[in-house]
Design an enzyme around this catalytic site. Structure first.
Site, PDB file in Angstrom:
ATOM      1  N   HIS A   1      34.527   0.283  -8.582  1.00 54.08           N
ATOM      2  CA  HIS A   1      33.306   0.847  -8.005  1.00 54.08           C
ATOM      3  C   HIS A   1      33.638   1.800  -6.851  1.00 54.08           C
ATOM      4  O   HIS A   1      32.947   2.800  -6.654  1.00 54.08           O
ATOM      5  CB  HIS A   1      32.397  -0.265  -7.492  1.00 54.08           C
ATOM      6  CG  HIS A   1      31.662  -1.004  -8.558  1.00 54.08           C
ATOM      7  ND1 HIS A   1      30.503  -0.538  -9.132  1.00 54.08           N
ATOM      8  CD2 HIS A   1      31.918  -2.198  -9.153  1.00 54.08           C
ATOM      9  CE1 HIS A   1      30.059  -1.407 -10.027  1.00 54.08           C
ATOM     10  NE2 HIS A   1      30.907  -2.431 -10.061  1.00 54.08           N
TER      11      HIS A   1
ATOM     12  N   HIS B   1      28.940  -4.575 -16.640  1.00 56.64           N
ATOM     13  CA  HIS B   1      29.943  -3.782 -15.925  1.00 56.64           C
ATOM     14  C   HIS B   1      30.621  -2.784 -16.864  1.00 56.64           C
ATOM     15  O   HIS B   1      31.215  -3.171 -17.868  1.00 56.64           O
ATOM     16  CB  HIS B   1      30.980  -4.747 -15.329  1.00 56.64           C
ATOM     17  CG  HIS B   1      32.086  -4.116 -14.566  1.00 56.64           C
ATOM     18  ND1 HIS B   1      32.244  -4.314 -13.216  1.00 56.64           N
ATOM     19  CD2 HIS B   1      33.108  -3.315 -14.946  1.00 56.64           C
ATOM     20  CE1 HIS B   1      33.326  -3.658 -12.806  1.00 56.64           C
ATOM     21  NE2 HIS B   1      33.856  -3.047 -13.848  1.00 56.64           N
TER      22      HIS B   1
END
Length: 234
Positions: free
Chosen positions: A146, A216
């Site tokens: 991220h 994800h």
């Protein structure tokens, strides 16, 4: 590596200055300087629900680095996500994003939280079958994709009958449990089909899924050249 040694190493890394973790050279102060793009500018129909901005997350509190309900990604990932939204909209769905670019300081806060005393309320809601320190084995890490600006956490909303409603994916977002794994046998056929719908839409635009978390996905373009960033989400 023994768990206690690995945890000590993760804690040591989490306490390093951000400038060390982000690499040498000039540190950007804004999203634009960091090469990040606001996804809302490319796909305004995406529902942005940044969970770490408030207390509706596994830590039970706002997470350092989140100052606005904005989804930032590097341009290739942002453009690909906009194409996903365009594709699913044609079928009556909408993307809902929970996390996009994540500042390094937020990653450090997660590691510190994992080393803090037990949290019974969080355990019951987010990781009922896992002891808190064991979250450092696959769920919480001292580094995160991220922070490179290529990774997004999201789900699908079903808008075919009017008001948009989240599809049943078998677990909530950030539910740290084997049931969140892709292909887990305990979920229902409908839940599996919903996960597959999201996975196929994301993979069609180059995103790669993470086997432990159905929500994800990471976009590989320019990943090797990216460095972790600590620009606040503002």
């Amino acid at each position: 590596m023994r768990l206690e040694i690995r945890c000590a190493l993760l804690l040591a890394v989490s306490l390093l200055p951000v400038s060390v973790l982000a690499g040498a050279g000039s540190v950007p102060d804004t999203a634009a300087e960091a090469g990040l793009v606001d996804v809302a500018g490319l796909a305004p129909d995406i529902t942005v629900d940044m969970r770490y901005l408030g207390s509706n997350n596994f830590t039970g509190a706002p997470v350092p680095g989140y100052q606005a309900n904005r989804c930032y990604l590097r341009a290739p990932a942002a453009q690909a996500l906009a194409r996903v939204q365009q594709a699913v909209a044609q079928q009556g769905y909408r993307l809902q994003v929970f996390d996009c670019y994540r500042p390094v300081r937020a990653v450090q806060a997660f590691v510190r939280w994992a080393h803090a005393p037990a949290d019974p309320a969080a355990k019951a809601a987010y990781f009922p079958q896992i002891d808190k320190p064991d979250l450092l084995n696959g769920y919480i890490s001292a580094t995160s994709g991220h922070s490179l600006g290529h990774t997004v956490d999201l789900t699908l909303l079903d808008c075919r009958s009017g008001a948009c409603q989240p599809l049943d994916m078998g677990t909530p977002f950030d539910f740290f449990d084997p049931r969140a794994n892709l292909g887990h046998p305990a979920i229902t056929p409908v839940q599996a089909a919903n996960r597959n719908l999201l996975q196929q839409a994301m993979q069609a635009q180059g995103f790669e899924p993470y086997a432990m978390e159905w929500w994800h996905f990471s976009h590989p373009e320019q990943r090797s050249a990216a460095t972790p960033l600590d620009v606040p989400v503002h």
